[in-house]
Design an enzyme around this catalytic site. Structure first.
Site, PDB file in Angstrom:
ATOM      1  N   ARG A   1      34.587 -42.703 -22.917  1.00  0.00           N
ATOM      2  CA  ARG A   1      34.304 -44.132 -22.765  1.00  0.00           C
ATOM      3  C   ARG A   1      33.881 -44.767 -24.088  1.00  0.00           C
ATOM      4  O   ARG A   1      34.203 -45.938 -24.351  1.00  0.00           O
ATOM      5  CB  ARG A   1      33.205 -44.303 -21.713  1.00  0.00           C
ATOM      6  CG  ARG A   1      32.949 -45.737 -21.287  1.00  0.00           C
ATOM      7  CD  ARG A   1      32.143 -45.752 -19.993  1.00  0.00           C
ATOM      8  NE  ARG A   1      31.865 -47.097 -19.535  1.00  0.00           N
ATOM      9  CZ  ARG A   1      30.651 -47.637 -19.533  1.00  0.00           C
ATOM     10  NH1 ARG A   1      29.600 -46.943 -19.956  1.00  0.00           N
ATOM     11  NH2 ARG A   1      30.465 -48.868 -19.089  1.00  0.00           N
TER      12      ARG A   1
ATOM     13  N   HIS B   1      35.324 -48.324 -25.569  1.00  0.00           N
ATOM     14  CA  HIS B   1      34.462 -49.481 -25.836  1.00  0.00           C
ATOM     15  C   HIS B   1      34.382 -49.809 -27.319  1.00  0.00           C
ATOM     16  O   HIS B   1      34.058 -50.930 -27.692  1.00  0.00           O
ATOM     17  CB  HIS B   1      33.071 -49.248 -25.251  1.00  0.00           C
ATOM     18  CG  HIS B   1      33.006 -49.482 -23.778  1.00  0.00           C
ATOM     19  ND1 HIS B   1      31.960 -50.134 -23.160  1.00  0.00           N
ATOM     20  CD2 HIS B   1      33.872 -49.162 -22.786  1.00  0.00           C
ATOM     21  CE1 HIS B   1      32.181 -50.200 -21.850  1.00  0.00           C
ATOM     22  NE2 HIS B   1      33.342 -49.601 -21.605  1.00  0.00           N
ATOM     23  N   ASP B   2      34.695 -48.851 -28.165  1.00  0.00           N
ATOM     24  CA  ASP B   2      34.771 -49.123 -29.592  1.00  0.00           C
ATOM     25  C   ASP B   2      36.067 -49.849 -29.938  1.00  0.00           C
ATOM     26  O   ASP B   2      36.057 -50.880 -30.606  1.00  0.00           O
ATOM     27  CB  ASP B   2      34.670 -47.822 -30.382  1.00  0.00           C
ATOM     28  CG  ASP B   2      34.775 -48.060 -31.890  1.00  0.00           C
ATOM     29  OD1 ASP B   2      34.055 -48.947 -32.387  1.00  0.00           O
ATOM     30  OD2 ASP B   2      35.568 -47.378 -32.557  1.00  0.00           O
TER      31      ASP B   2
ATOM     32  N   VAL C   1      36.763 -53.709 -29.428  1.00  0.00           N
ATOM     33  CA  VAL C   1      35.994 -54.689 -30.208  1.00  0.00           C
ATOM     34  C   VAL C   1      36.325 -54.502 -31.688  1.00  0.00           C
ATOM     35  O   VAL C   1      35.941 -53.511 -32.293  1.00  0.00           O
ATOM     36  CB  VAL C   1      34.473 -54.500 -29.988  1.00  0.00           C
ATOM     37  CG1 VAL C   1      33.692 -55.583 -30.726  1.00  0.00           C
ATOM     38  CG2 VAL C   1      34.150 -54.521 -28.499  1.00  0.00           C
TER      39      VAL C   1
ATOM     40  N   GLY D   1      38.823 -53.411 -33.088  1.00  0.00           N
ATOM     41  CA  GLY D   1      39.615 -52.229 -33.397  1.00  0.00           C
ATOM     42  C   GLY D   1      38.778 -50.964 -33.412  1.00  0.00           C
ATOM     43  O   GLY D   1      37.561 -50.984 -33.232  1.00  0.00           O
TER      44      GLY D   1
ATOM     45  N   ASP E   1      36.872 -48.757 -35.075  1.00  0.00           N
ATOM     46  CA  ASP E   1      36.184 -48.723 -36.375  1.00  0.00           C
ATOM     47  C   ASP E   1      34.742 -48.249 -36.286  1.00  0.00           C
ATOM     48  O   ASP E   1      33.982 -48.396 -37.247  1.00  0.00           O
ATOM     49  CB  ASP E   1      36.230 -50.118 -37.022  1.00  0.00           C
ATOM     50  CG  ASP E   1      35.541 -51.185 -36.171  1.00  0.00           C
ATOM     51  OD1 ASP E   1      34.964 -50.838 -35.112  1.00  0.00           O
ATOM     52  OD2 ASP E   1      35.572 -52.370 -36.567  1.00  0.00           O
TER      53      ASP E   1
ATOM     54  N   SER F   1      32.274 -49.503 -34.881  1.00  0.00           N
ATOM     55  CA  SER F   1      31.252 -50.559 -34.901  1.00  0.00           C
ATOM     56  C   SER F   1      30.267 -50.384 -33.742  1.00  0.00           C
ATOM     57  O   SER F   1      29.092 -50.738 -33.859  1.00  0.00           O
ATOM     58  CB  SER F   1      31.911 -51.943 -34.834  1.00  0.00           C
ATOM     59  OG  SER F   1      32.673 -52.108 -33.644  1.00  0.00           O
TER      60      SER F   1
ATOM     61  N   ASN G   1      27.677 -52.623 -22.336  1.00  0.00           N
ATOM     62  CA  ASN G   1      27.156 -51.391 -22.933  1.00  0.00           C
ATOM     63  C   ASN G   1      25.689 -51.095 -22.630  1.00  0.00           C
ATOM     64  O   ASN G   1      25.286 -49.933 -22.570  1.00  0.00           O
ATOM     65  CB  ASN G   1      27.323 -51.444 -24.464  1.00  0.00           C
ATOM     66  CG  ASN G   1      28.776 -51.423 -24.892  1.00  0.00           C
ATOM     67  OD1 ASN G   1      29.633 -50.921 -24.178  1.00  0.00           O
ATOM     68  ND2 ASN G   1      29.064 -51.990 -26.043  1.00  0.00           N
TER      69      ASN G   1
ATOM     70  N   PRO H   1      37.034 -55.074 -20.766  1.00  0.00           N
ATOM     71  CA  PRO H   1      37.284 -55.413 -19.359  1.00  0.00           C
ATOM     72  C   PRO H   1      36.066 -55.092 -18.488  1.00  0.00           C
ATOM     73  O   PRO H   1      35.404 -54.074 -18.667  1.00  0.00           O
ATOM     74  CB  PRO H   1      38.473 -54.518 -18.988  1.00  0.00           C
ATOM     75  CG  PRO H   1      39.160 -54.252 -20.288  1.00  0.00           C
ATOM     76  CD  PRO H   1      38.062 -54.159 -21.305  1.00  0.00           C
TER      77      PRO H   1
ATOM     78  N   HIS I   1      39.101 -43.178 -15.207  1.00  0.00           N
ATOM     79  CA  HIS I   1      38.078 -43.217 -14.155  1.00  0.00           C
ATOM     80  C   HIS I   1      38.229 -42.051 -13.175  1.00  0.00           C
ATOM     81  O   HIS I   1      37.551 -42.014 -12.154  1.00  0.00           O
ATOM     82  CB  HIS I   1      38.128 -44.552 -13.407  1.00  0.00           C
ATOM     83  CG  HIS I   1      37.555 -45.687 -14.193  1.00  0.00           C
ATOM     84  ND1 HIS I   1      37.613 -46.998 -13.765  1.00  0.00           N
ATOM     85  CD2 HIS I   1      36.894 -45.702 -15.388  1.00  0.00           C
ATOM     86  CE1 HIS I   1      37.015 -47.774 -14.668  1.00  0.00           C
ATOM     87  NE2 HIS I   1      36.579 -47.010 -15.652  1.00  0.00           N
TER      88      HIS I   1
ATOM     89  N   ASP J   1      35.455 -40.852  -8.943  1.00  0.00           N
ATOM     90  CA  ASP J   1      36.486 -40.148  -8.169  1.00  0.00           C
ATOM     91  C   ASP J   1      35.764 -39.223  -7.186  1.00  0.00           C
ATOM     92  O   ASP J   1      35.215 -38.204  -7.568  1.00  0.00           O
ATOM     93  CB  ASP J   1      37.367 -39.337  -9.128  1.00  0.00           C
ATOM     94  CG  ASP J   1      38.417 -38.493  -8.419  1.00  0.00           C
ATOM     95  OD1 ASP J   1      38.405 -38.436  -7.176  1.00  0.00           O
ATOM     96  OD2 ASP J   1      39.249 -37.886  -9.123  1.00  0.00           O
TER      97      ASP J   1
END
Length: 331
Positions: free
Chosen positions: A66, A70-71, A74, A76, A78, A80, A98, A167, A197, A249
């Site tokens: 994940r 999530h990186d 945002v 690309g 990188d 961040s 987050n 999303p 998921h 699941d």
């Protein structure tokens, strides 16, 4: 009708795709052999630390996968996301998607420490995230792929990008698809990558509205299978228990497989954003059904789609830096 036939022809071709990949990234700058000379043990070190972390806590596989998602959504891929608050940097860890949710940062720290000892100032934190995501998937029983490498690390973060680009489980189908398209990912990538998921957990607070007030009328979500909903209510009450965890699941919660798609067909998934893959779009529905019936097809396309996601706007060449500590920029 022509578009429909083209989509189905594409799916038929996907089923014959190879599982592992070794080509350069679509931008031409990323390639799996990037550290072969500068740090030949890099991937071995990442794998070892990830393996130990997942052995201690099975859930960590999903958490590390994940982090990569999530990186990349945002600015690309990188790293961040890994930056803590400091100076002018407002950490993405505080964003709505987050906060109290993303985890696994201490595992990334351990990987970075080991790599700095082996080959200082060489392996980027963004590449660590990409390799760890692959290793976590494999350890959970999922597909393998060669990770294109050569990313560098961002020197800033974007909490607004984190709040707006990732999303959310309450987003409409079209909103989620738009967020994928902004990353140059299509509907096939969207459905396929949602298949991550198949492992991991969700908190009660993230799906409570489906149990009690889906449309603001005090009624549960009719697309949620009733006996499953009743089971969920026992540990996810109308109030309280926000942080109670539930497997995404219910069939094979720690195994990376196509059970997730079978669960969608049975209306037994926690998140509204998962169920709408079946109910809101015909092409998406077709993919859910194909993956539910063909685990190999899902695995093949997952490898392709996550490589594609890992190629989203990487910093390469002289852009960015290779952080010594993934939590802060170099001085």
């Amino acid at each position: 009708m022509g578009l429909r036939m083209s989509f189905l022809m594409f799916l038929s071709l996907v089923s014959f795709a190879p599982l592992c990949f070794s080509q350069r990234g679509s931008n031409g700058n990323l390639y799996p052999q990037f550290y072969d000379h500068s740090c030949p043990k890099a991937q071995e070190i990442v794998k070892s630390v990830v393996k130990n972390a997942v052995a201690k806590e099975t859930r960590m596989a999903a958490s590390l996968l994940r982090l990569h998602f999530h990186d990349c959504f945002v600015k690309g891929c990188d790293a961040s996301l890994l930056l803590d608050n400091s100076g002018n940097i407002v950490s993405e860890k505080q964003s709505n998607p987050n906060k109290n949710s993303v985890r696994g940062f201490e595992v990334i720290d351990a990987i970075k420490t080991a790599l700095e000892k082996e080959c200082p100032n060489t392996v980027s934190c963004s590449d660590i995230l990409a390799i760890a995501a692959r290793d976590s998937t494999v350890l959970a029983g999922g597909p393998n792929w060669e990770v294109p490498l050569g990313r560098r690390d961002a020197m800033d973060a974007s909490i607004s990008g984190s709040n707006n680009n990732i999303p959310a489980q309450t987003n409409t189908f079209q909103t989620i698809l738009t967020k994928f398209k902004l990353q140059k990912l299509n509907i096939v990538d969207m459905v396929t990558l949602s298949g991550s998921h198949t492992i991991g957990n969700a908190r009660c607070i993230s799906f409570r509205q489906r149990l009690y007030n889906q449309s603001g009328n005090g009624q549960p979500d009719t697309s949620l299978e009733q006996s499953y909903a009743a089971q969920l209510r026992t540990r996810c009450p109308r109030s309280g228990g926000d942080q109670n965890l539930f497997p995404l699941d219910l069939v094979s919660p720690t195994k990376f497989d196509n059970s997730y798609f079978k669960n969608i067909l049975a209306s037994k998934v926690l998140l509204s954003s998962d169920q709408i893959l079946l109910t809101k779009n015909e092409d998406s529905m077709d993919l859910v059904k194909k993956y539910a019936g063909n685990n190999e097809l899902f695995f093949d396309q997952f490898a392709k789609s996550i490589i594609k996601m890992g190629n989203v706007a990487p910093l390469t060449g002289s852009k960015g830096e290779v952080r010594k500590n993934c939590r802060r920029i170099n001085n």
